[in-house]
Structure formats: structure tokens, C-alpha cells
Design a protein around this motif. Structure first.
Motif, mmCIF file in Angstrom:
data_model
loop_
_atom_site.group_PDB
_atom_site.id
_atom_site.type_symbol
_atom_site.label_atom_id
_atom_site.label_comp_id
_atom_site.label_asym_id
_atom_site.label_seq_id
_atom_site.Cartn_x
_atom_site.Cartn_y
_atom_site.Cartn_z
ATOM 1 N N VAL A 56 4.206 16.941 -13.164
ATOM 2 C CA VAL A 56 4.510 18.345 -12.957
ATOM 3 C C VAL A 56 5.804 18.942 -13.148
ATOM 4 C CG1 VAL A 56 2.117 18.436 -11.836
ATOM 5 C CG2 VAL A 56 4.193 18.351 -10.457
ATOM 6 N N GLU A 57 6.523 18.035 -13.206
ATOM 7 C CA GLU A 57 8.154 18.642 -12.957
ATOM 8 C C GLU A 57 8.331 19.817 -13.908
ATOM 9 O OE1 GLU A 57 12.528 16.966 -13.903
ATOM 10 O OE2 GLU A 57 11.023 15.522 -13.205
ATOM 11 N N GLU A 58 7.815 19.874 -14.908
ATOM 12 C CA GLU A 58 8.063 20.822 -15.941
ATOM 13 C C GLU A 58 6.916 22.145 -15.923
ATOM 14 O OE1 GLU A 58 10.822 20.938 -17.739
ATOM 15 O OE2 GLU A 58 11.335 19.291 -16.874
ATOM 16 N N ALA A 59 6.071 21.904 -15.008
ATOM 17 C CA ALA A 59 5.020 22.986 -14.753
ATOM 18 C C ALA A 59 5.774 24.307 -14.350
ATOM 19 C CB ALA A 59 4.001 22.515 -13.671
ATOM 20 N N PRO A 60 4.972 25.357 -14.835
ATOM 21 C CA PRO A 60 5.458 26.689 -14.310
ATOM 22 C C PRO A 60 5.568 27.122 -12.833
ATOM 23 C CG PRO A 60 3.545 27.027 -15.434
ATOM 24 C CD PRO A 60 3.915 25.553 -15.421
ATOM 25 N N ASP A 61 6.287 27.871 -12.360
ATOM 26 C CA ASP A 61 6.314 27.837 -10.645
ATOM 27 C C ASP A 61 5.320 28.994 -10.682
ATOM 28 O OD1 ASP A 61 9.002 26.866 -10.260
ATOM 29 O OD2 ASP A 61 10.079 28.685 -10.417
ATOM 30 N N PRO A 62 4.683 28.663 -9.496
ATOM 31 C CA PRO A 62 4.835 27.945 -8.338
ATOM 32 C C PRO A 62 4.222 26.420 -8.250
ATOM 33 C CG PRO A 62 3.253 29.420 -7.497
ATOM 34 C CD PRO A 62 3.439 29.470 -9.194
ATOM 35 N N SER A 108 4.754 18.994 -6.302
ATOM 36 C CA SER A 108 5.655 18.037 -5.730
ATOM 37 C C SER A 108 5.767 18.134 -4.330
ATOM 38 C CB SER A 108 7.099 18.523 -6.327
ATOM 39 O OG SER A 108 7.117 18.508 -7.870
ATOM 40 N N ALA A 109 5.781 19.107 -3.604
ATOM 41 C CA ALA A 109 5.867 19.231 -2.256
ATOM 42 C C ALA A 109 4.981 18.499 -1.507
ATOM 43 C CB ALA A 109 5.984 20.668 -1.587
ATOM 44 N N VAL A 110 3.454 18.863 -1.965
ATOM 45 C CA VAL A 110 2.343 18.390 -1.504
ATOM 46 C C VAL A 110 2.559 16.666 -1.845
ATOM 47 C CG1 VAL A 110 0.049 18.008 -1.974
ATOM 48 C CG2 VAL A 110 1.021 20.429 -1.718
ATOM 49 N N ALA A 111 2.841 16.403 -2.957
ATOM 50 C CA ALA A 111 2.936 14.895 -3.231
ATOM 51 C C ALA A 111 3.748 14.199 -2.216
ATOM 52 C CB ALA A 111 3.303 14.640 -4.567
ATOM 53 N N MET A 112 5.123 14.790 -2.148
ATOM 54 C CA MET A 112 6.015 14.115 -1.072
ATOM 55 C C MET A 112 5.715 14.060 0.299
ATOM 56 S SD MET A 112 9.786 15.227 -2.791
ATOM 57 C CE MET A 112 9.352 16.586 -3.619
ATOM 58 N N THR A 113 4.830 15.562 0.694
ATOM 59 C CA THR A 113 4.590 15.286 2.084
ATOM 60 C C THR A 113 3.310 14.380 2.129
ATOM 61 O OG1 THR A 113 4.987 17.857 2.069
ATOM 62 C CG2 THR A 113 3.270 16.910 3.899
ATOM 63 N N ALA A 114 2.324 14.017 1.333
ATOM 64 C CA ALA A 114 1.373 12.973 1.345
ATOM 65 C C ALA A 114 2.169 11.617 1.549
ATOM 66 C CB ALA A 114 0.359 13.081 0.223
ATOM 67 N N GLY A 126 0.756 -1.325 -0.105
ATOM 68 C CA GLY A 126 -0.023 -0.069 0.016
ATOM 69 C C GLY A 126 0.752 1.361 0.084
ATOM 70 N N VAL A 127 1.899 1.233 0.664
ATOM 71 C CA VAL A 127 2.650 2.272 0.843
ATOM 72 C C VAL A 127 3.612 2.657 -0.288
ATOM 73 C CG1 VAL A 127 4.772 3.485 1.945
ATOM 74 C CG2 VAL A 127 2.895 2.406 3.188
ATOM 75 N N SER A 128 4.023 1.283 -0.926
ATOM 76 C CA SER A 128 4.628 1.678 -2.046
ATOM 77 C C SER A 128 3.828 1.881 -3.366
ATOM 78 C CB SER A 128 5.379 0.301 -2.608
ATOM 79 O OG SER A 128 6.072 -0.254 -1.510
ATOM 80 N N LEU A 129 2.562 1.522 -3.287
ATOM 81 C CA LEU A 129 1.615 2.214 -4.278
ATOM 82 C C LEU A 129 1.165 3.565 -4.222
ATOM 83 C CD1 LEU A 129 -0.487 1.566 -6.705
ATOM 84 C CD2 LEU A 129 -2.205 1.038 -5.011
ATOM 85 N N ILE A 130 1.202 4.154 -2.964
ATOM 86 C CA ILE A 130 0.851 5.555 -2.732
ATOM 87 C C ILE A 130 2.426 6.241 -3.237
ATOM 88 C CG2 ILE A 130 0.921 7.364 -0.873
ATOM 89 C CD1 ILE A 130 -0.955 5.206 0.487
ATOM 90 N N ALA A 131 3.607 5.759 -3.166
ATOM 91 C CA ALA A 131 4.627 6.444 -3.181
ATOM 92 C C ALA A 131 4.841 6.364 -4.782
ATOM 93 C CB ALA A 131 6.053 5.772 -2.718
ATOM 94 N N GLY A 132 4.506 5.148 -5.503
ATOM 95 C CA GLY A 132 4.355 5.312 -6.866
ATOM 96 C C GLY A 132 3.484 6.348 -7.618
ATOM 97 N N VAL A 133 2.497 6.394 -7.103
ATOM 98 C CA VAL A 133 1.566 7.411 -7.760
ATOM 99 C C VAL A 133 2.107 8.859 -7.114
ATOM 100 C CG1 VAL A 133 -1.092 8.403 -7.319
ATOM 101 C CG2 VAL A 133 -0.634 5.851 -7.578
ATOM 102 N N MET A 134 2.349 8.963 -6.174
ATOM 103 C CA MET A 134 2.641 10.543 -5.861
ATOM 104 C C MET A 134 4.058 10.732 -6.671
ATOM 105 S SD MET A 134 0.536 11.679 -4.091
ATOM 106 C CE MET A 134 -0.766 11.335 -3.047
ATOM 107 N N GLY A 135 4.973 9.716 -7.056
ATOM 108 C CA GLY A 135 6.204 9.832 -7.839
ATOM 109 C C GLY A 135 5.818 10.157 -9.262
ATOM 110 N N GLY A 136 4.685 9.684 -9.847
ATOM 111 C CA GLY A 136 4.250 9.774 -10.927
ATOM 112 C C GLY A 136 3.515 11.127 -11.243
ATOM 113 N N ILE A 137 2.684 11.432 -10.158
ATOM 114 C CA ILE A 137 2.403 12.827 -10.210
ATOM 115 C C ILE A 137 3.712 14.029 -10.029
ATOM 116 C CG2 ILE A 137 1.110 14.817 -8.615
ATOM 117 C CD1 ILE A 137 -0.772 12.311 -7.756
ATOM 118 N N THR A 138 4.517 13.500 -9.338
ATOM 119 C CA THR A 138 5.739 14.700 -9.271
ATOM 120 C C THR A 138 6.394 14.837 -10.693
ATOM 121 O OG1 THR A 138 6.000 14.252 -7.039
ATOM 122 C CG2 THR A 138 7.948 14.913 -7.976
ATOM 123 N N ALA A 139 6.628 13.565 -11.486
ATOM 124 C CA ALA A 139 7.295 13.621 -12.664
ATOM 125 C C ALA A 139 6.263 14.404 -13.724
ATOM 126 C CB ALA A 139 7.320 12.228 -12.961
#
Length: 148
Positions: free
Chosen positions: A37-43, A49-55, A22-35
Motif C-alpha cells: 500500500v506504499e504507493e496507494a493514494p492518501d489517506p 501503514s499506521a494500522v499495520a505497524m500498530t498491529a 510468531g511475532v516475526s511472522l506477524i511483522a513480515g506479513v504487516m511489512g508486506g502489507i505496508t509495502a
């Protein structure tokens, strides 16, 4: 424990595998979300990314609390002992290694090494973490071997 209560039974292997999955699945989904939005404009990119990592960390922390409540006193003592001695020893050895390597060629720049400054900081941080985990694993095994 009162006479009507059943003794506390530790969780089984299936519960732990489900927890890790379960934790691995959550980490994978959040990692995908981070990937994504990586090129999204600031902020937007950094905030998402910070919200995904925090979750992800919150889910992992909640899983650790659940797991900790399910282990017996001997296992808790083993983990506390290993966390202190193994983590501290691993930090010291990792710091010695990184400091020695850093001072060995003080004239080298990040470009000469082939990494950017953020990559070097991340590599140093992960090196210390790996030494902590290795020290923890060794100390945990030593504790169990000594007390058996």
C-alpha cells in the motif's frame, strides 16, 4: 504459595522460539502489507501503514507481557537494571555521537550528505536505538556476571 500449588516453572526454549517466530511472522506479513500500500493514494496508504505497524507493535507488546510473566525474579531484576543503566548510557553515548557529527559540519545540507531529511531523522533514531540495545546488552551481562 498454598500447599496444593505447584511452583511456577519458567517457559522453555521452545516456547520462546515459537514466540519469536510468531511475532516475526506477524511483522513480515504487516511489512508486506505496508509495502503493497506504499504507493496507494492518501489517506489509504498512510492509514493502512499506521494500522499495520500498530498491529505489529501490539503483537510484540503482548508477547513481551507473556514473556515477562514467565521469567523469575532474578531475571526481572537483571532486565530492569539493564534497561535503566544500559538504555540510559546508550542514549547518552548515541546522543553525544549524533550531536558531535551534526555540529562538525553545520553547513552540510541533507542533499550534500546524500540523504533526504526523513532518511536522516530515521537514521538518527535508529542510531540511538542501536546504542540503547548495545548498552542494554552490556549492562545485562554485567549484572549477571556481578551476581553469579
Amino acid at each position: 504459595m498454598t500447599p496444593g500449588q505447584k511452583p511456577k516453572r519458567p517457559f522453555g526454549l521452545g516456547a520462546y522460539l515459537l514466540l519469536i517466530g510468531g511475532v516475526s511472522l506477524i511483522a513480515g506479513v504487516m511489512g508486506g502489507i505496508t509495502a503493497v500500500v506504499e504507493e496507494a493514494p492518501d489517506p489509504i496508504g498512510p492509514v493502512v501503514s499506521a494500522v499495520a505497524m500498530t498491529a505489529t507493535m501490539a503483537a510484540a507488546f503482548a508477547a513481551c507481557i507473556w514473556w515477562w510473566r514467565g521469567i523469575d525474579e532474578a531475571a526481572r531484576e537483571a532486565h530492569k537494571w539493564a534497561w535503566w543503566w544500559g538504555g540510559t548510557g546508550g542514549t547518552a553515548l548515541g546522543a553525544i555521537l549524533l550531536t558531535t557529527l551534526s555540529l562538525r559540519d553545520a553547513e552540510a545540507t541533507p542533499l550534500q550528505v546524500g540523504l533526504t531529511v526523513p532518511e536522516l531523522v530515521t537514521a538518527g533514531m535508529l542510531t540511538i536505538l542501536l546504542f540503547q540495545i548495545a548498552g542494554y546488552a552490556i549492562a545485562w551481562a554485567v549484572w549477571w556476571l556481578r551476581t553469579r
